[in-house]
Write a protein that holds these residues in place. Structure first.
Motif, short mmCIF file in Angstrom:
data_model
loop_
_atom_site.label_atom_id
_atom_site.label_comp_id
_atom_site.label_asym_id
_atom_site.label_seq_id
_atom_site.Cartn_x
_atom_site.Cartn_y
_atom_site.Cartn_z
N LYS A 123 -2.45 2.97 -4.10
CA LYS A 123 -1.04 2.15 -3.71
C LYS A 123 -0.92 0.97 -2.69
O LYS A 123 -1.66 1.51 -1.83
CB LYS A 123 0.15 3.29 -3.34
CG LYS A 123 0.27 3.98 -4.46
CD LYS A 123 1.78 5.55 -3.90
CE LYS A 123 1.65 6.13 -4.81
NZ LYS A 123 2.29 7.28 -4.32
N ASN A 124 -0.21 0.01 -3.10
CA ASN A 124 -0.53 -1.14 -2.23
C ASN A 124 1.43 -0.71 -0.97
O ASN A 124 2.45 -1.67 -1.39
CB ASN A 124 0.39 -2.40 -3.28
CG ASN A 124 -0.26 -3.59 -1.88
OD1 ASN A 124 0.08 -3.87 -0.61
ND2 ASN A 124 0.17 -4.50 -2.22
N THR A 125 1.19 -0.30 -0.15
CA THR A 125 1.99 0.02 0.89
C THR A 125 2.13 -0.09 1.88
O THR A 125 0.62 -0.83 2.17
CB THR A 125 2.75 1.55 0.52
OG1 THR A 125 1.54 2.06 1.11
CG2 THR A 125 3.09 2.08 -1.09
N THR A 133 -0.63 1.71 3.50
CA THR A 133 -1.83 2.08 2.44
C THR A 133 -2.60 1.20 2.68
O THR A 133 -3.90 0.75 3.59
CB THR A 133 -2.26 1.93 1.46
OG1 THR A 133 -1.37 1.04 0.68
CG2 THR A 133 -1.90 3.36 0.55
N GLN A 134 -1.76 -0.26 3.43
CA GLN A 134 -2.29 -0.98 3.94
C GLN A 134 -2.63 -1.11 5.38
O GLN A 134 -3.57 -1.42 5.67
CB GLN A 134 -1.27 -1.83 3.86
CG GLN A 134 -1.09 -2.92 3.16
CD GLN A 134 0.05 -4.45 2.99
OE1 GLN A 134 0.34 -4.75 3.90
NE2 GLN A 134 0.74 -3.95 1.63
N PRO A 163 -4.89 -10.62 3.62
CA PRO A 163 -3.31 -10.39 3.35
C PRO A 163 -2.48 -11.35 4.93
O PRO A 163 -1.48 -11.20 4.79
CB PRO A 163 -3.51 -8.47 4.36
CG PRO A 163 -4.40 -8.79 5.00
CD PRO A 163 -5.89 -9.23 4.27
#
Length: 317
Positions: A3-5, A8-9, A43
């Motif tokens: 997931k990209n939350t 998780t980042q 990012p």
């Protein structure tokens, strides 16, 4: 990560930090350092900026060697390798800038221990700015000569539009018909086309979001564009059969026709410089030109004054 939350980042960043801190500064290679640097930057910067950095660092890596130990690097050897490429001093100075940024980041994040050698990498003497700038704009007669050679209607329209508006090429390609406010005579600039990733994204900078006033010449062209595009069933202002125009195709077309018309190749960005220089030639205030090309907050009365000056300005005299 699946997931990209935000969670998780944060976890991914901690994993990355652990890899950085367990790397041995005495054995890390240039390729490994660049990989870590690029992952950390991903990012934090726009996709187009990250891609440009990746390409630049890839070139530097091929020149200095992917497996070269960072600890063994010396300023003299780096300078010698860059000079051996035969590139211009300006390009080599760009190499220095990109290289130093990655090395300084690595030092600040404990990937390497010593970066004193980069202090010896002084920029090379470059071509004087005054010499460079002479090929960065067109005289009104040169612009007309280039337009006279163009038979492709879309490329003709785009060239004329860039010269009359001062927009960046990415901003123009991203425009929709709905971005032309004909009632208030304004072009709404709030997005740009990322040529590397073929997507619409935010402008170059926050300050790039603005409304560009249409002087009479530009107003007439925009009206023609709107009338013509009604039949294409596309909201994209500059399109070929409904699809967004190709930046690379246009750049090549402009280069070819400018060489034919005036004996030297130009890029789309030259048209932006041309717009500014021709406005200045006709007595427009520098602040008015700056407000047109980048967002500058001004009072309503000052904006009305400048628009009044602009209204009857003629770029193609």
């Amino acid at each position: 990560m699946e997931k990209n939350t935000k969670q998780t980042q944060k976890l991914a960043y901690e994993i990355l930090r652990s890899k950085m801190y367990t790397s041995d500064p005495t054995t890390i290679t240039l390729g490994e350092l660049f990989d870590i640097y690029l992952e950390a930057q991903k990012p934090l910067v726009k996709a187009s900026t990250w891609e440009r950095n990746k390409v630049s660092l890839g070139t530097i890596k091929s020149i200095l060697g992917e497996n070269t130990k960072v600890e063994k690097l010396t300023a003299g050897w780096i300078r010698q390798r860059f000079l051996a490429t035969g590139k211009s001093n300006g390009t080599i100075n760009e190499f220095f800038t990109r290289f130093k940024a990655a090395i300084r980041w690595a030092y600040k994040n404990d990937v390497i221990d010593d970066i004193r050698f980069i202090d010896k990498l002084d920029n090379l003497k470059d071509t004087p700015h005054a010499v460079k700038i002479q090929d960065k704009y067109l005289e009104s007669e040169e612009l007309s000569a280039i337009l006279d050679t163009m038979q492709h209607q879309v490329w003709f329209d785009l060239t004329l539009f860039l010269a009359l508006s001062g927009l960046r090429i990415g901003e123009a390609i991203a425009l929709k018909r709905s971005d032309l406010d004909m009632v208030n005579r304004e072009i709404i600039v709030d997005k740009t086309y990322d040529t590397t990733h073929d997507l619409i994204t935010t402008p170059k900078t926050y300050a790039s979001e603005r409304r560009v006033y249409m002087q009479d010449e530009l107003y007439d062209l925009c009206q023609e564009l709107l009338d013509a595009k009604i039949l294409s069933f596309s909201d994209i202002l500059f399109n070929n059969f409904g699809e967004r125009v190709s930046y690379n195709s246009y750049r090549a077309y402009l280069r070819r026709h400018s060489e034919k018309a005036i004996g030297r190749p130009i890029t789309p960005h030259v048209l932006r410089h041309t717009h500014a220089s021709l406005l200045m030639e006709q007595g427009m205030e520098m602040d008015a030109i700056a407000a047109r090309q980048i967002y500058v907050h001004v009072t309503k009365k000052l904006e009305e004054k400048w628009n009044s000056q602009l209204k009857e300005v003629s770029i193609l005299r």
